[in-house]
Design an enzyme around this catalytic site. Structure first.
Site, PDB file in Angstrom:
ATOM      1  N   LYS A 194       0.844  -1.202   0.000  1.00  5.23           N
ATOM      2  CA  LYS A 194       0.000   0.000   0.000  1.00  5.23           C
ATOM      3  C   LYS A 194       0.878   1.250   0.000  1.00  5.23           C
ATOM      4  O   LYS A 194       0.662   2.173  -0.778  1.00  5.23           O
ATOM      5  CB  LYS A 194      -0.927  -0.028   1.228  1.00  5.23           C
ATOM      6  N   GLU A 200      10.417  -4.743   4.662  1.00  8.53           N
ATOM      7  CA  GLU A 200      10.510  -6.124   4.188  1.00  8.53           C
ATOM      8  C   GLU A 200      10.261  -6.210   2.680  1.00  8.53           C
ATOM      9  O   GLU A 200      11.003  -6.847   1.937  1.00  8.53           O
ATOM     10  CB  GLU A 200       9.475  -7.005   4.905  1.00  8.53           C
ATOM     11  N   GLY A 251      -4.873  -1.693   4.893  1.00  8.50           N
ATOM     12  CA  GLY A 251      -4.040  -2.809   4.422  1.00  8.50           C
ATOM     13  C   GLY A 251      -4.698  -4.165   4.640  1.00  8.50           C
ATOM     14  O   GLY A 251      -4.742  -5.013   3.747  1.00  8.50           O
ATOM     15  N   ARG A 252      -5.245  -4.380   5.834  1.00  8.22           N
ATOM     16  CA  ARG A 252      -5.832  -5.694   6.142  1.00  8.22           C
ATOM     17  C   ARG A 252      -7.216  -5.875   5.518  1.00  8.22           C
ATOM     18  O   ARG A 252      -7.829  -6.938   5.677  1.00  8.22           O
ATOM     19  CB  ARG A 252      -5.853  -5.917   7.656  1.00  8.22           C
ATOM     20  N   GLU A 337      -4.954  -6.778  14.743  1.00  9.85           N
ATOM     21  CA  GLU A 337      -4.437  -5.456  14.355  1.00  9.85           C
ATOM     22  C   GLU A 337      -5.578  -4.427  14.420  1.00  9.85           C
ATOM     23  O   GLU A 337      -5.358  -3.264  14.726  1.00  9.85           O
ATOM     24  CB  GLU A 337      -3.820  -5.497  12.948  1.00  9.85           C
ATOM     25  N   HIS A 368      -4.988 -33.248  16.801  1.00  7.39           N
ATOM     26  CA  HIS A 368      -3.851 -34.072  17.217  1.00  7.39           C
ATOM     27  C   HIS A 368      -2.717 -33.228  17.771  1.00  7.39           C
ATOM     28  O   HIS A 368      -1.580 -33.702  17.885  1.00  7.39           O
ATOM     29  CB  HIS A 368      -3.370 -34.913  16.035  1.00  7.39           C
ATOM     30  N   LYS A 496       9.176  -0.632  14.549  1.00 11.39           N
ATOM     31  CA  LYS A 496       9.780  -0.241  13.260  1.00 11.39           C
ATOM     32  C   LYS A 496      10.846   0.834  13.495  1.00 11.39           C
ATOM     33  O   LYS A 496      11.942   0.772  12.932  1.00 11.39           O
ATOM     34  CB  LYS A 496       8.714   0.320  12.308  1.00 11.39           C
TER      35      LYS A 496
HETATM   36  O1  F6P Z   1       3.132  -2.929   9.803  1.00  8.49           O
HETATM   37  C1  F6P Z   1       1.767  -3.134   9.669  1.00  8.49           C
HETATM   38  C2  F6P Z   1       1.293  -2.821   8.282  1.00  8.49           C
HETATM   39  O2  F6P Z   1       1.202  -1.449   8.121  1.00  8.49           O
HETATM   40  C3  F6P Z   1      -0.034  -3.496   7.991  1.00  8.49           C
HETATM   41  O3  F6P Z   1      -1.107  -2.786   8.479  1.00  8.49           O
HETATM   42  C4  F6P Z   1       0.017  -3.622   6.516  1.00  8.49           C
HETATM   43  O4  F6P Z   1      -0.925  -4.537   6.025  1.00  8.49           O
HETATM   44  C5  F6P Z   1       1.458  -4.061   6.323  1.00  8.49           C
HETATM   45  O5  F6P Z   1       2.168  -3.325   7.282  1.00  8.49           O
HETATM   46  C6  F6P Z   1       2.028  -3.879   4.961  1.00  8.49           C
HETATM   47  O6  F6P Z   1       1.980  -2.550   4.559  1.00  8.49           O
HETATM   48  P1  F6P Z   1       2.176  -2.134   3.041  1.00  8.49           P
HETATM   49  O7  F6P Z   1       1.094  -2.761   2.254  1.00  8.49           O
HETATM   50  O8  F6P Z   1       2.132  -0.646   3.026  1.00  8.49           O
HETATM   51  O9  F6P Z   1       3.534  -2.648   2.600  1.00  8.49           O
END
Ligand code: F6P
Length: 527
Positions: A194, A200, A251-252, A337, A368, A496
């Protein structure tokens, strides 16, 4: 709008809990009331929910519905659906529902459908491009969990000869083993973010691009696409094909947007539209059904009942369908979240508990592993079973075994077994050194442990869409009653920021000014 604990209904619920809730025995409730299954069964699009194996009756529901009314749940819901900036700490509207509305319906319809049409045409072109054997989605959190979960659930629709992969972790052990198996010129990378800033995703995107070039890959424009609200950053990365979305998509809650591109490639445009239609059907149910028959509302109320009155700290989700293997992981982000908050909208600390821990595994695997604790442990954990009537495989006998297991677990949780009953049985592995009465204690089950069972006819794009939307609105309901902002996530920021401060120390080894624990650990990892 009132926060739940300031209402008269809350006080009434407290009284009801002390008088009837704490000691409620559902076995007695079934014996008393022949209509219990019927009165606590709820029909919503694609989902039937049996709530009768829960620690409540219709009287409890009446109190809970009063609470919803007093908290202006319907007004809060309507404000969200109208596009008011209900995400107050970020000054944003919350309009994932607009992403699945039909053309011409609701806010932002024109822009939503313009991107959707483009994205789906592109997805179909990738799907039918036999030169592309592998599609890799690089994203994390909402840019990974939703698409990954749905692609797995709808695996039956995957194109022959094309594989979908998901890379999320900053740990290079996620990306490296995958790249070793890929041919650069037959691979499409989707950079899904987003913000197009997430550490990452950016690190993995750069590593993938470097690898692509090192393999003699050419035409970045053909092999890298982006799904993001930050079109500018994607262009700076060198990506020319970008499908955008908007800041009013959390995002979620974004799998319905361009972030759903891997889903669309995996299932095709028709099926993606069916996924949206299923979610829209649930949106309408949420918007239009009376509160007492509104499944997401009733589930959200049950969550409040369990968290704030019974004090249960977690909920276990057990999908009896391997296709839903990633549903618990997806729900962890959606629910924890969203509702893992400790202050209300005015910033005041909450005097009551919010999000439970959500966890689980597909049945029968969980049986199990941790079901022992669910049946005989000291904590009561409400369980949510998901049964799917029609399998997608040809082994009818195995499917019957699966369903029998699903029914048996909720039955066992409810019925339990007394020590007297256990004493009457012969224990298959009884030691001669243990007294029968002692063994019977170990072999008894308290029972009266709550569960909900959802029944779906089949796992289809339409039913999966409806199921996910059901969960989204349920999370909204409990969040609205708690008076929290379910749509921000400030809790991820501190880690972060500290990570960014520590990163240079991983190279320099400097521990100056650090707390003793972090300094000691850093030393071990760097010297
Ligand atoms: O760190 C949490 C978050 O902001 C989530 O809410 C989001 O889904 C995820 O990181 C990834 O964010 P982006 O889509 O901006 O890379």
């Amino acid at each position: 709008m009132k926060r739940c604990d300031t209402t008269a209904a809350w006080a009434a619920l407290k009284g009801h809990f002390e008088a009837h809730g704490r000691s409620f025995d559902m076995r007695e409730a079934f014996a008393r009331d022949a209509g219990r299954f019927a009165s606590l069964g709820f029909e919503a699009p694609e989902v039937f929910a049996d709530l009768s194996k829960n620690l409540l009756d219709t009287a409890t529901l009446h109190f809970l519905l009063d609470l919803a009314r007093e908290c202006d749940l319907e007004a809060q819901r309507d404000a969200m659906l109208r596009g008011e900036p209900v995400n107050t700490t970020e000054g944003r509207a919350v309009l994932h529902t607009a992403l699945r509305a039909p053309p011409g319906v609701g806010p932002h319809a024109a822009e939503v459908h313009a991107v959707l049409d483009d994205m789906l045409a592109y997805a179909d072109s990738v799907r039918s491009d036999w030169t592309l054997t592998d599609v890799v989605n690089i994203g994390i959190g909402g840019s990974d969990l939703g698409p990954q979960m749905v692609v797995r659930a709808l695996d039956a629709h995957a194109p022959a000869g094309q594989r979908l992969h998901f890379v999320s972790n900053i740990d290079g052990h996620d990306l490296q083993p995958l790249l070793q198996r890929l041919d650069a010129n037959k691979t499409l990378f989707i950079i899904a973010s987003k913000t197009f800033k997430t550490q990452e995703t950016m690190a993995n995107a750069h590593a993938a691009r470097d690898w692509f070039m090192s393999q003699g890959g050419h035409a970045i424009a053909k092999h890298f696409v982006a799904t993001t609200t930050n079109v500018q950053a994607a262009a700076e990365f060198g990506i020319t094909t970008t499908f955008g979305f908007w800041d009013w998509v959390g995002g979620r809650y974004s799998l319905w947007s361009a972030i759903g591109l891997p889903i669309a490639i995996a299932v095709g445009s028709e099926n993606f539209r069916a996924l949206l239609a299923g979610a829209h059907a649930m949106d309408r149910h949420f918007a239009e059904a009376p509160l007492a028959k509104n499944l997401p509302v009733v589930l959200g109320l049950l969550d409040v009942w369990y968290r704030n009155f019974h004090g249960f700290t977690s909920r276990s989700v057990a999908p009896y369908h391997q296709g839903l293997a990633r549903l618990p992981a997806y729900l962890q982000q959606l629910e924890m979240e969203s509702n893992g908050k400790r202050v209300d909208l005015s910033g005041a600390p909450l005097p009551f508990a919010t999000s439970p821990v959500v966890w689980g595994e597909p049945g029968t695997n969980g049986q199990h592993a941790y079901f022992q604790m669910l049946h005989q442990g000291t904590d009561v954990v409400p369980v949510e079973f998901i049964a799917v009537k029609t399998p997608g495989h040809p082994w009818a006998g195995q499917h019957k075994m699966l369903l029998a297991n699903c029914l048996a677990q909720s039955q066992a949780l409810m019925l339990g077994k007394t020590a007297e009953q256990a004493l009457d049985e012969t224990a298959p592995t009884a030691s001669p050194d243990i007294a029968p009465e002692v063994l019977a204690q170990h072999r008894s089950f308290p029972g009266n442990r709550p569960s909900t069972t959802f029944v779906l006819q089949a796992l289809t794009p339409h039913s999966v869409g409806a199921l996910i939307a059901l969960y989204e609105h349920r999370v909204f309901t409990s969040g609205a009653l708690w008076g929290i902002n379910s749509f921000d996530q400030w809790g991820v920021e501190l880690g972060k920021a500290l990570c960014n401060q520590l990163l240079p120390r991983l190279s320099s080894g400097s521990t100056e000014g650090l707390d003793a624990s972090t300094a000691g650990l850093l030393q071990r990892l760097t010297s």
